[in-house]
Write a protein that holds these residues in place. Sequence first.
Motif, PDB file in Angstrom:
ATOM      1  N   VAL A 113       8.589  -0.835   0.978  1.00 26.46           N
ATOM      2  CA  VAL A 113       9.896  -0.324   0.544  1.00 26.46           C
ATOM      3  C   VAL A 113      11.010  -1.323   0.890  1.00 26.46           C
ATOM      4  O   VAL A 113      12.014  -1.421   0.183  1.00 26.46           O
ATOM      5  N   CYS A 114      10.793  -2.077   1.976  1.00 25.58           N
ATOM      6  CA  CYS A 114      11.806  -3.051   2.421  1.00 25.58           C
ATOM      7  C   CYS A 114      12.213  -3.964   1.269  1.00 25.58           C
ATOM      8  O   CYS A 114      11.370  -4.471   0.536  1.00 25.58           O
ATOM      9  N   ALA A 122      -0.415  -9.219   0.721  1.00 26.69           N
ATOM     10  CA  ALA A 122      -1.271  -8.458  -0.191  1.00 26.69           C
ATOM     11  C   ALA A 122      -2.389  -7.729   0.561  1.00 26.69           C
ATOM     12  O   ALA A 122      -3.047  -8.307   1.422  1.00 26.69           O
ATOM     13  N   VAL A 123      -2.538  -6.449   0.242  1.00 26.68           N
ATOM     14  CA  VAL A 123      -3.598  -5.627   0.849  1.00 26.68           C
ATOM     15  C   VAL A 123      -4.181  -4.737  -0.250  1.00 26.68           C
ATOM     16  O   VAL A 123      -3.627  -4.650  -1.345  1.00 26.68           O
ATOM     17  N   TYR A 124      -5.271  -4.086   0.037  1.00 26.50           N
ATOM     18  CA  TYR A 124      -5.890  -3.212  -0.975  1.00 26.50           C
ATOM     19  C   TYR A 124      -5.217  -1.852  -1.045  1.00 26.50           C
ATOM     20  O   TYR A 124      -5.086  -1.276  -2.105  1.00 26.50           O
ATOM     21  N   ASP A 125      -4.802  -1.348   0.138  1.00 25.34           N
ATOM     22  CA  ASP A 125      -4.170  -0.023   0.151  1.00 25.34           C
ATOM     23  C   ASP A 125      -2.739  -0.133   0.654  1.00 25.34           C
ATOM     24  O   ASP A 125      -2.496  -0.733   1.698  1.00 25.34           O
ATOM     25  N   LEU A 136       0.631  -1.114   4.652  1.00 31.02           N
ATOM     26  CA  LEU A 136       1.960  -1.729   4.504  1.00 31.02           C
ATOM     27  C   LEU A 136       3.036  -1.021   5.337  1.00 31.02           C
ATOM     28  O   LEU A 136       4.218  -1.317   5.188  1.00 31.02           O
ATOM     29  N   VAL A 137       2.607  -0.113   6.168  1.00 39.87           N
ATOM     30  CA  VAL A 137       3.554   0.454   7.138  1.00 39.87           C
ATOM     31  C   VAL A 137       3.244  -0.253   8.451  1.00 39.87           C
ATOM     32  O   VAL A 137       2.257   0.041   9.107  1.00 39.87           O
ATOM     33  N   GLU A 186       2.429  -4.914  15.046  1.00 38.61           N
ATOM     34  CA  GLU A 186       2.380  -5.854  13.912  1.00 38.61           C
ATOM     35  C   GLU A 186       3.719  -6.556  13.700  1.00 38.61           C
ATOM     36  O   GLU A 186       3.770  -7.684  13.210  1.00 38.61           O
ATOM     37  N   LEU A 187       4.784  -5.863  14.066  1.00 38.27           N
ATOM     38  CA  LEU A 187       6.118  -6.432  13.822  1.00 38.27           C
ATOM     39  C   LEU A 187       6.546  -7.407  14.916  1.00 38.27           C
ATOM     40  O   LEU A 187       7.382  -8.279  14.682  1.00 38.27           O
TER      41      LEU A 187
END
Length: 286
Positions: free
Chosen positions: A127-128, A152-155, A160-161, A166-167
Amino acid sequence: MFGTGLLKGLGVTLKHFTETFIDDRRKEPSRYEGSIQVDERRRIIHQPISQEGLLTIQYPEERRLLPERFRYIPMLIWDTEAGEDRCTACGICAKVCPPQCIWIVRDSDESGKPITRPAEFYIDVAVCMSCSFCAEFCPFDAIKMNHDYELAVYDRYPQLVYDKEELTVPIEYYAALWPTQYAAEEAQRAKQKEEERRREEEKKKAAEAKAQAQTAGGESGVAKPKRSKEELEVLKAQAAAKAAARKGEEGGAETEDAEAAKRARLEELKRKAAEKAAQRKKESGE
Ligand code: SF4
Ligand code: SF4
């Protein structure tokens, strides 16, 4: 002449084609000038403005060198020196984020009291919109924009959250991506620290001077005697007795004055009455 433009265009294409061919035949093609060899297979290419010929980048082995101001998704800064997150969970970034894709949960201590540290921090990077508002508004330089664009990811969900882990990146990573901005911020920080240190020193000096003045008996230089409770009680009683006596004296003086005034008034009335009686006697011819 008809077709001149077409011929010119073809000439430019042919020139670029030839230059590229010549460049490729070199031992070290010019497009690799200033490039960074990441590992055996990967290389980051810096394409200078003066680059001649067509430039084909063998992605993903070769990548463009990104400009410092390139931004993609946010990252949280881990202060290596302090050994903690710079983020204080103030929530400003979440408030200003236009698509509202930041969620923060503030941490708390054993008694449940909130503390200035995020327990959880999520950004929905799908969404960012890479506006960088969060980084610009953060008062603690705790969130910055990452250059990493290969997401890029599959889901989409939940990959993607991104969570706090991760951040989070070490400050050295940020310093390598944004060297100019990092240097400017550090200079500003050093200036602020120096200012704070100076203020603290001034405060300490003022407190010391005050303590010294008090020890020496204050500004007048007269040391105030320290009295016991009993002594204070006696002094209080003496002061009260003095005040009562003063009041009594003042009251007595007031009474005497009033009586003298009364006597004078009576004498005056008597004198006037005698005058009138004498006048009446005269008028009646007695
Ligand atoms: S990243 Fe900055 S603005 Fe966002 S919560 Fe943390 S300290 Fe506040
Ligand atoms: S870059 Fe913009 S859209 Fe993305 S998280 Fe920050 S404020 Fe929100």
